[in-house]
Design a protein around this motif. Sequence first.
Motif, PDB file in Angstrom:
ATOM      1  N   ALA A 141       0.836  -1.206   0.000  1.00  0.00           N
ATOM      2  CA  ALA A 141       0.000   0.000   0.000  1.00  0.00           C
ATOM      3  C   ALA A 141       0.869   1.255   0.000  1.00  0.00           C
ATOM      4  O   ALA A 141       0.579   2.218  -0.736  1.00  0.00           O
ATOM      5  N   ASP A 142       1.920   1.269   0.789  1.00  0.00           N
ATOM      6  CA  ASP A 142       2.806   2.439   0.829  1.00  0.00           C
ATOM      7  C   ASP A 142       3.460   2.683  -0.524  1.00  0.00           C
ATOM      8  O   ASP A 142       3.600   3.835  -0.960  1.00  0.00           O
ATOM      9  N   GLN A 143       3.876   1.624  -1.189  1.00  0.00           N
ATOM     10  CA  GLN A 143       4.492   1.773  -2.507  1.00  0.00           C
ATOM     11  C   GLN A 143       3.493   2.317  -3.530  1.00  0.00           C
ATOM     12  O   GLN A 143       3.827   3.178  -4.348  1.00  0.00           O
ATOM     13  N   ILE A 144       2.269   1.828  -3.464  1.00  0.00           N
ATOM     14  CA  ILE A 144       1.248   2.281  -4.415  1.00  0.00           C
ATOM     15  C   ILE A 144       0.885   3.743  -4.154  1.00  0.00           C
ATOM     16  O   ILE A 144       0.738   4.545  -5.099  1.00  0.00           O
ATOM     17  N   LEU A 145       0.748   4.114  -2.899  1.00  0.00           N
ATOM     18  CA  LEU A 145       0.436   5.511  -2.563  1.00  0.00           C
ATOM     19  C   LEU A 145       1.571   6.437  -2.986  1.00  0.00           C
ATOM     20  O   LEU A 145       1.327   7.560  -3.463  1.00  0.00           O
ATOM     21  N   SER A 146       2.808   5.993  -2.846  1.00  0.00           N
ATOM     22  CA  SER A 146       3.954   6.782  -3.300  1.00  0.00           C
ATOM     23  C   SER A 146       3.919   6.946  -4.819  1.00  0.00           C
ATOM     24  O   SER A 146       4.191   8.040  -5.347  1.00  0.00           O
ATOM     25  N   LEU A 147       3.568   5.870  -5.531  1.00  0.00           N
ATOM     26  CA  LEU A 147       3.413   5.941  -6.987  1.00  0.00           C
ATOM     27  C   LEU A 147       2.349   6.961  -7.373  1.00  0.00           C
ATOM     28  O   LEU A 147       2.542   7.787  -8.284  1.00  0.00           O
ATOM     29  N   LEU A 148       1.216   6.912  -6.683  1.00  0.00           N
ATOM     30  CA  LEU A 148       0.123   7.841  -6.981  1.00  0.00           C
ATOM     31  C   LEU A 148       0.539   9.289  -6.738  1.00  0.00           C
ATOM     32  O   LEU A 148       0.194  10.187  -7.521  1.00  0.00           O
ATOM     33  N   GLU A 149       1.261   9.531  -5.667  1.00  0.00           N
ATOM     34  CA  GLU A 149       1.757  10.893  -5.396  1.00  0.00           C
ATOM     35  C   GLU A 149       2.655  11.379  -6.530  1.00  0.00           C
ATOM     36  O   GLU A 149       2.641  12.565  -6.882  1.00  0.00           O
ATOM     37  N   THR A 150       3.424  10.460  -7.097  1.00  0.00           N
ATOM     38  CA  THR A 150       4.341  10.816  -8.174  1.00  0.00           C
ATOM     39  C   THR A 150       3.614  11.136  -9.470  1.00  0.00           C
ATOM     40  O   THR A 150       3.945  12.105 -10.165  1.00  0.00           O
ATOM     41  N   ILE A 151       2.611  10.323  -9.819  1.00  0.00           N
ATOM     42  CA  ILE A 151       1.974  10.507 -11.126  1.00  0.00           C
ATOM     43  C   ILE A 151       0.838  11.523 -11.116  1.00  0.00           C
ATOM     44  O   ILE A 151       0.490  12.062 -12.177  1.00  0.00           O
ATOM     45  N   ARG A 152       0.261  11.809  -9.953  1.00  0.00           N
ATOM     46  CA  ARG A 152      -0.897  12.716  -9.909  1.00  0.00           C
ATOM     47  C   ARG A 152      -0.654  14.050 -10.630  1.00  0.00           C
ATOM     48  O   ARG A 152      -1.499  14.476 -11.431  1.00  0.00           O
ATOM     49  N   PRO A 153       0.465  14.738 -10.398  1.00  0.00           N
ATOM     50  CA  PRO A 153       0.660  16.011 -11.094  1.00  0.00           C
ATOM     51  C   PRO A 153       1.030  15.862 -12.570  1.00  0.00           C
ATOM     52  O   PRO A 153       1.113  16.866 -13.292  1.00  0.00           O
ATOM     53  N   LYS A 154       1.219  14.621 -13.022  1.00  0.00           N
ATOM     54  CA  LYS A 154       1.635  14.392 -14.401  1.00  0.00           C
ATOM     55  C   LYS A 154       0.466  14.045 -15.314  1.00  0.00           C
ATOM     56  O   LYS A 154       0.666  13.767 -16.507  1.00  0.00           O
ATOM     57  N   VAL A 155      -0.754  14.036 -14.768  1.00  0.00           N
ATOM     58  CA  VAL A 155      -1.926  13.704 -15.575  1.00  0.00           C
ATOM     59  C   VAL A 155      -2.347  14.930 -16.385  1.00  0.00           C
ATOM     60  O   VAL A 155      -2.603  15.994 -15.831  1.00  0.00           O
ATOM     61  N   ASP A 156      -2.410  14.771 -17.691  1.00  0.00           N
ATOM     62  CA  ASP A 156      -2.857  15.851 -18.585  1.00  0.00           C
ATOM     63  C   ASP A 156      -4.274  15.527 -19.028  1.00  0.00           C
ATOM     64  O   ASP A 156      -4.513  14.513 -19.697  1.00  0.00           O
ATOM     65  N   THR A 157      -5.219  16.355 -18.647  1.00  0.00           N
ATOM     66  CA  THR A 157      -6.643  16.134 -18.925  1.00  0.00           C
ATOM     67  C   THR A 157      -7.204  17.323 -19.681  1.00  0.00           C
ATOM     68  O   THR A 157      -7.197  18.450 -19.177  1.00  0.00           O
ATOM     69  N   GLU A 158      -7.696  17.092 -20.891  1.00  0.00           N
ATOM     70  CA  GLU A 158      -8.215  18.187 -21.724  1.00  0.00           C
ATOM     71  C   GLU A 158      -9.482  17.726 -22.441  1.00  0.00           C
ATOM     72  O   GLU A 158      -9.524  16.635 -23.006  1.00  0.00           O
ATOM     73  N   PHE A 159     -10.523  18.567 -22.399  1.00  0.00           N
ATOM     74  CA  PHE A 159     -11.809  18.259 -23.010  1.00  0.00           C
ATOM     75  C   PHE A 159     -12.239  19.372 -23.950  1.00  0.00           C
ATOM     76  O   PHE A 159     -12.057  20.556 -23.642  1.00  0.00           O
TER      77      PHE A 159
END
Length: 282
Positions: A141-159
Amino acid sequence: MGKIKIFTDSTSDLPSDLVAKYSIGVIPLYVVFNNETFRDGIDLSPPELYSKVTQTGKLPKTAAPSPADFISAFSPYVDAGDQIIYISLSSELSSTYQNAVIASGEFPDGSVHVFDSLNLSTGIGIQVLKAAKAAEAGQSADQILSLLETIRPKVDTEFVIDSLEYLYKGGRCSGMQNLVGSLLKIRPVIKVQQGKMTPAYKVRGSRDKALDQMVNNALSNMGKMDKDTLFVVHTLAEQDAIAMSQLIKERTGVSEVLLSDAGCVICSHCGPKTIGIIYLTE
């Protein structure tokens, strides 16, 4: 030792085959027409929603799951000894995240982790998919949460929003803006920034012009685009979505370009023929 169970909510707009493949738990938000309440994706589909809007001339209200909804969904897994990671709709857009946090306090410490995606639609979904793959690979769980913290600001969402009508009915633009936008065929482009829906720019002219601009924006990021997964999400715009996904796959070399239908909560805010491109940057 228990497993890691990944949960999200219905606004993540993940295709059902991926939900099944990775055994992802999905908690529905609510869509309310007058005194009728529907569970997003269970009791109401986007075509049915649009039909009701046409009949009534009004948009529905949307509501977050209650803490009790989360407790009911999480309890069987916690009781079985599993750890839960729930990835929510942006806390800037809904009380869904806060209600999940309240619910998590009813379980033993460390058994339920609530993560704020700061995104919507498959901007959530792409984070959920990364987390699900990591859980399947045996990460903690700690590894997955760390992964999520890393990728969250890298999500590019455009509509691209096809019409201002739903934004107007939802109180997000004035009657004059709606009228002028309709007359001049102005299509707003929305990006998600810091968890909020932000008008990025407007395209005047044909729908194809607006879609081409969005594709070109994605292609301009090709050099720093994560080549694992990209989503094209839409509301009743399947042919456009297919054409865009094929072009993007050919031009970028992304391994998986996945099509997704937006659910009722997203549809109620953006309207039909909305289409979006979501990916991670490296």
